[in-house]
Motif scaffolding. Structure first.
Motif, PDB file in Angstrom:
ATOM      1  N   ASP A  38       0.838  -1.188   0.000  1.00  0.00           N
ATOM      2  CA  ASP A  38       0.000   0.000   0.000  1.00  0.00           C
ATOM      3  C   ASP A  38       0.883   1.251   0.000  1.00  0.00           C
ATOM      4  OD1 ASP A  38      -2.644   1.316   0.417  1.00  0.00           O
ATOM      5  OD2 ASP A  38      -1.673   1.952   2.296  1.00  0.00           O
ATOM      6  N   TRP A  39       0.454   2.284  -0.718  1.00  0.00           N
ATOM      7  CA  TRP A  39       1.270   3.487  -0.863  1.00  0.00           C
ATOM      8  C   TRP A  39       1.557   4.139   0.482  1.00  0.00           C
ATOM      9  CZ3 TRP A  39      -0.042   8.371   0.635  1.00  0.00           C
ATOM     10  CH2 TRP A  39      -1.386   8.620   0.914  1.00  0.00           C
ATOM     11  N   LYS A  40       0.631   4.044   1.422  1.00  0.00           N
ATOM     12  CA  LYS A  40       0.866   4.643   2.739  1.00  0.00           C
ATOM     13  C   LYS A  40       1.994   3.921   3.470  1.00  0.00           C
ATOM     14  CE  LYS A  40      -3.816   4.874   3.105  1.00  0.00           C
ATOM     15  NZ  LYS A  40      -5.042   4.640   3.814  1.00  0.00           N
ATOM     16  N   ARG A  41       1.986   2.619   3.368  1.00  0.00           N
ATOM     17  CA  ARG A  41       3.042   1.830   4.001  1.00  0.00           C
ATOM     18  C   ARG A  41       4.403   2.166   3.386  1.00  0.00           C
ATOM     19  NH1 ARG A  41       3.173  -4.714   4.933  1.00  0.00           N
ATOM     20  NH2 ARG A  41       5.129  -4.665   6.056  1.00  0.00           N
ATOM     21  N   VAL A  42       4.454   2.233   2.073  1.00  0.00           N
ATOM     22  CA  VAL A  42       5.695   2.570   1.374  1.00  0.00           C
ATOM     23  C   VAL A  42       6.149   3.978   1.749  1.00  0.00           C
ATOM     24  CG1 VAL A  42       6.736   2.936  -0.910  1.00  0.00           C
ATOM     25  CG2 VAL A  42       5.248   0.961  -0.520  1.00  0.00           C
ATOM     26  N   ALA A  43       5.204   4.905   1.882  1.00  0.00           N
ATOM     27  CA  ALA A  43       5.549   6.280   2.251  1.00  0.00           C
ATOM     28  C   ALA A  43       6.175   6.331   3.642  1.00  0.00           C
ATOM     29  CB  ALA A  43       4.306   7.169   2.183  1.00  0.00           C
ATOM     30  N   PHE A  44       5.613   5.592   4.591  1.00  0.00           N
ATOM     31  CA  PHE A  44       6.182   5.609   5.943  1.00  0.00           C
ATOM     32  C   PHE A  44       7.539   4.921   5.998  1.00  0.00           C
ATOM     33  CE2 PHE A  44       1.750   6.507   7.281  1.00  0.00           C
ATOM     34  CZ  PHE A  44       2.022   7.700   7.948  1.00  0.00           C
ATOM     35  N   ILE A  45       7.723   3.876   5.208  1.00  0.00           N
ATOM     36  CA  ILE A  45       9.043   3.243   5.127  1.00  0.00           C
ATOM     37  C   ILE A  45      10.047   4.240   4.555  1.00  0.00           C
ATOM     38  CG2 ILE A  45      10.389   1.448   3.962  1.00  0.00           C
ATOM     39  CD1 ILE A  45       7.866  -0.339   4.208  1.00  0.00           C
ATOM     40  N   ALA A  46       9.628   4.989   3.537  1.00  0.00           N
ATOM     41  CA  ALA A  46      10.502   6.013   2.956  1.00  0.00           C
ATOM     42  C   ALA A  46      10.837   7.085   3.986  1.00  0.00           C
ATOM     43  CB  ALA A  46       9.841   6.635   1.729  1.00  0.00           C
ATOM     44  N   MET A  47       9.898   7.407   4.861  1.00  0.00           N
ATOM     45  CA  MET A  47      10.169   8.390   5.910  1.00  0.00           C
ATOM     46  C   MET A  47      11.219   7.866   6.891  1.00  0.00           C
ATOM     47  SD  MET A  47       6.297   9.787   6.508  1.00  0.00           S
ATOM     48  CE  MET A  47       6.645  10.675   8.004  1.00  0.00           C
ATOM     49  N   ILE A  48      11.134   6.572   7.224  1.00  0.00           N
ATOM     50  CA  ILE A  48      12.135   5.982   8.119  1.00  0.00           C
ATOM     51  C   ILE A  48      13.510   6.040   7.464  1.00  0.00           C
ATOM     52  CG2 ILE A  48      12.934   3.834   9.199  1.00  0.00           C
ATOM     53  CD1 ILE A  48       9.953   3.079   9.524  1.00  0.00           C
ATOM     54  N   ILE A  49      13.576   5.672   6.203  1.00  0.00           N
ATOM     55  CA  ILE A  49      14.851   5.708   5.483  1.00  0.00           C
ATOM     56  C   ILE A  49      15.360   7.143   5.383  1.00  0.00           C
ATOM     57  CG2 ILE A  49      15.958   5.281   3.241  1.00  0.00           C
ATOM     58  CD1 ILE A  49      14.009   2.853   2.987  1.00  0.00           C
ATOM     59  N   GLY A  50      14.468   8.078   5.107  1.00  0.00           N
ATOM     60  CA  GLY A  50      14.861   9.489   5.038  1.00  0.00           C
ATOM     61  C   GLY A  50      15.389   9.997   6.371  1.00  0.00           C
ATOM     62  N   ALA A  51      14.739   9.605   7.463  1.00  0.00           N
ATOM     63  CA  ALA A  51      15.202  10.020   8.787  1.00  0.00           C
ATOM     64  C   ALA A  51      16.572   9.414   9.095  1.00  0.00           C
ATOM     65  CB  ALA A  51      14.188   9.600   9.846  1.00  0.00           C
ATOM     66  N   THR A  52      16.779   8.187   8.676  1.00  0.00           N
ATOM     67  CA  THR A  52      18.072   7.527   8.886  1.00  0.00           C
ATOM     68  C   THR A  52      19.170   8.270   8.128  1.00  0.00           C
ATOM     69  OG1 THR A  52      16.972   5.405   9.170  1.00  0.00           O
ATOM     70  CG2 THR A  52      19.307   5.341   8.623  1.00  0.00           C
ATOM     71  N   ILE A  53      18.896   8.628   6.892  1.00  0.00           N
ATOM     72  CA  ILE A  53      19.862   9.390   6.099  1.00  0.00           C
ATOM     73  C   ILE A  53      20.083  10.770   6.726  1.00  0.00           C
ATOM     74  CG2 ILE A  53      20.251  10.487   3.854  1.00  0.00           C
ATOM     75  CD1 ILE A  53      18.751   8.036   2.628  1.00  0.00           C
ATOM     76  N   GLY A  54      19.001  11.362   7.215  1.00  0.00           N
ATOM     77  CA  GLY A  54      19.117  12.666   7.877  1.00  0.00           C
ATOM     78  C   GLY A  54      20.021  12.615   9.093  1.00  0.00           C
TER      79      GLY A  54
END
Length: 104
Positions: free
Chosen positions: A83-99
Motif C-alpha cells: 500500500d502506498w501509505k506503508r511505502v511512504a512511511f518506510i521512505a520516511m524511516i529511510i529518510g530520517a536515517t539518512i538525515g
C-alpha cells in the motif's frame, strides 16, 4: 568506518528477522543457527559502530535499517501489503536515517 559497521549491523538485523520467519515455517537447526548468527553479527557490528558514534544515533539508525529493511523484505518475499501509505512511511524511516547521517 563506524557508519559502514552500522550499515552491516542493520543488514545482519534484517537477516535475523528473516530467519525468525523462516524458523516458523521450517523448524530446522540450520534456520536456528542462521538466526543466531544474523543477530550475533548484528550486535557485534553495532558494538563496533558505537565505539565512535553516539549511542542514540547508532541505535536509531540500526533500528531504522532493521525495521524498514524487514518491511521491504516482507513485501518482496512474503507478499505483504505494498500500500502506498506503508511505502511512504518506510521512505520516511529511510529518510530520517539518512538525515541522522547528514547531521552527525
Amino acid at each position: 568506518m563506524a557508519w559502514l559497521f552500522l550499515i552491516f549491523a542493520g543488514l545482519f538485523e534484517m537477516i535475523g528477522v528473516l530467519m525468525i520467519s523462516k524458523l516458523h515455517k521450517d523448524r530446522s537447526w540450520q534456520s536456528l543457527l542462521l538466526l543466531f548468527l544474523g543477530f550475533g553479527a548484528s550486535f557485534l557490528f553495532l558494538s563496533f559502530a558505537m565505539e565512535t558514534l553516539p549511542m542514540g544515533i547508532a541505535y536509531a539508525v540500526w533500528t531504522g535499517i532493521g525495521a524498514s529493511g524487514g518491511a521491504i523484505v516482507g513485501m518482496i518475499l512474503y507478499g505483504e501489503s505494498k500500500d502506498w501509505k506503508r511505502v511512504a512511511f518506510i521512505a520516511m524511516i529511510i529518510g530520517a536515517t539518512i538525515g541522522l547521517k547528514l547531521v552527525s
